[in-house]
Design an enzyme around this catalytic site. Structure first.
Site, PDB file in Angstrom:
ATOM      1  N   HIS A 119      43.762 -53.724  50.667  1.00 40.11           N
ATOM      2  CA  HIS A 119      43.631 -55.185  50.705  1.00 40.11           C
ATOM      3  C   HIS A 119      43.849 -55.628  52.141  1.00 40.11           C
ATOM      4  O   HIS A 119      44.878 -55.334  52.751  1.00 40.11           O
ATOM      5  CB  HIS A 119      44.651 -55.861  49.789  1.00 40.11           C
ATOM      6  CG  HIS A 119      44.486 -57.358  49.751  1.00 40.11           C
ATOM      7  ND1 HIS A 119      43.704 -58.002  48.816  1.00 40.11           N
ATOM      8  CD2 HIS A 119      44.990 -58.334  50.553  1.00 40.11           C
ATOM      9  CE1 HIS A 119      43.740 -59.297  49.037  1.00 40.11           C
ATOM     10  NE2 HIS A 119      44.517 -59.533  50.082  1.00 40.11           N
ATOM     11  N   CYS A 120      42.882 -56.352  52.689  1.00 47.05           N
ATOM     12  CA  CYS A 120      42.953 -56.788  54.079  1.00 47.05           C
ATOM     13  C   CYS A 120      43.219 -58.289  54.129  1.00 47.05           C
ATOM     14  O   CYS A 120      42.364 -59.080  53.720  1.00 47.05           O
ATOM     15  CB  CYS A 120      41.655 -56.462  54.810  1.00 47.05           C
ATOM     16  SG  CYS A 120      41.654 -57.031  56.531  1.00 47.05           S
ATOM     17  N   PRO A 121      44.373 -58.717  54.633  1.00 49.06           N
ATOM     18  CA  PRO A 121      44.647 -60.158  54.715  1.00 49.06           C
ATOM     19  C   PRO A 121      43.729 -60.882  55.695  1.00 49.06           C
ATOM     20  O   PRO A 121      43.487 -62.080  55.534  1.00 49.06           O
ATOM     21  CB  PRO A 121      46.111 -60.207  55.176  1.00 49.06           C
ATOM     22  CG  PRO A 121      46.350 -58.903  55.847  1.00 49.06           C
ATOM     23  CD  PRO A 121      45.503 -57.909  55.124  1.00 49.06           C
TER      24      PRO A 121
END
EC number: 2.3.1.225
Length: 329
Positions: A156-158
């Protein structure tokens, strides 16, 4: 397969009621293809806004500090076109990575009716995610931010406020590539501009005062260097994951017995959308659309029913810690 304590499955085998299917809400009717996907996460939204702000800041400094005041019109036009094109492609890739469904598994499909419809036979096993109440296909993992199980989830990439998964990995790779390119381009232009200003009068090399010009250029240099390193590493990591057909999660939880993988070139073509062409670098072209998992893709086969009491499924360590197994006859 790996030997595990016999009691590992004893409490749950042949007890499908532990799934608590009455608590699972049937999945909603699937929306039309291309429906916008957006994660309402405060941290991710803030990071996405910061990303756009930093790109627009670089755009401002490049145009109004370096290119427009320049007397070399050919230099300004060529570099302006190249930088703006790369910035546009970077932001377009960012939007596609953020607003594309990364490959979410239907939520709430672990209902009693669905389990019964699978008609599990001896030696067959299905996995259920208790967090989103869905039956997980192979290589799916639950994301605590998206609150969904994602097929081929890498991480998951913010910065894009989304998971990187089966459907949007191409856009994330393009985003990191174009950010790295505009960072490199900006650093080169900053270097030339400093050389030009040292040779000329500082008051003539920018429409801003010399102290303001120096501060703006130093900030851009720091930003460009930081993001060049960061996005180059991410780009290389993603390309390696695609070529080896192994996501970041699978790499962290890898077993001694590697699973069967797709060929590297085939994996690249599936991610970027067919044979090599300019569309590979186009954030507006879709990757190869994977087939929607059928019911039988939710079921996994073990060697024999007796083996399930003493052996662990090969993909056990690639699932989330909260994932559970169902063995039914």
């Amino acid at each position: 397969m790996m030997l595990i304590p016999t009691h590992h499955f004893r409490d749950i085998e042949r007890k499908p009621e532990y799934l608590q299917p009455e608590k699972c809400v049937p999945p909603p009717y699937p929306g039309p293809v291309g429906t916008m996907w957006f994660i309402r996460d405060g941290c991710g939204i803030a990071c996405a806004i910061v990303t756009w702000f930093l790109v627009l800041y670089a755009e401002f400094v490049v145009l109004f500090v370096m290119l427009i005041p320049s007397r070399d019109y050919v230099y300004s036009i060529i570099n302006g076109i190249v930088f703006n094109l790369l910035a546009f492609l970077a932001l377009a890739s960012h939007c596609r990575a953020m607003l594309t469904d990364p490959g979410a598994v239907p939520k709430g499909n672990a209902t009693k009716e669905f389990i019964e419809s699978l008609q599990l036979k001896p030696g067959q096993v299905v996995y259920k995610c208790p967090k989103c109440c869905s039956i997980k296909p192979d290589r799916a993992h639950h994301c605590s931010v998206c609150k969904r199980c994602i097929r081929k989830m890498d991480h998951h990439c913010p910065w894009v406020n989304n998971c990187v998964g089966e459907n949007n990995q191409k856009y994330f790779v393009l985003f990191t590539m174009y950010i790295a390119l505009i960072s490199l381009h900006a650093l080169i232009m900053v270097g030339f501009h400093f050389l030009h200003c040292f040779e000329e009068d500082w008051t003539k090399c920018s429409s801003f005062s010399p102290p303001t010009t120096v501060i703006l250029l130093i900030l851009l240099c720091f930003e460009g260097l930081l993001f060049l390193i960061f996005t180059s590493v991410m780009f290389g990591t993603q390309v390696h994951s695609i070529c080896t057909d192994e996501t970041g999660i699978e790499r962290l939880k890898r077993k001694n017995q590697p699973r069967e993988r797709t060929g590297s070139w085939q994996s690249v073509k599936e991610t970027f959308g067919g044979d090599f062409s300019l569309n590979w670098f186009n954030p507006f072209s879709r990757p190869c659309q994977p087939e929607i998992p059928s019911d039988k893709d939710m079921v996994r086969q073990v060697t024999s029913l007796s083996d399930t009491e003493t052996m662990e499924d090969p993909s056990e360590e690639t699932k989330d810690e909260d994932s559970v197994e169902v063995i039914d006859e």
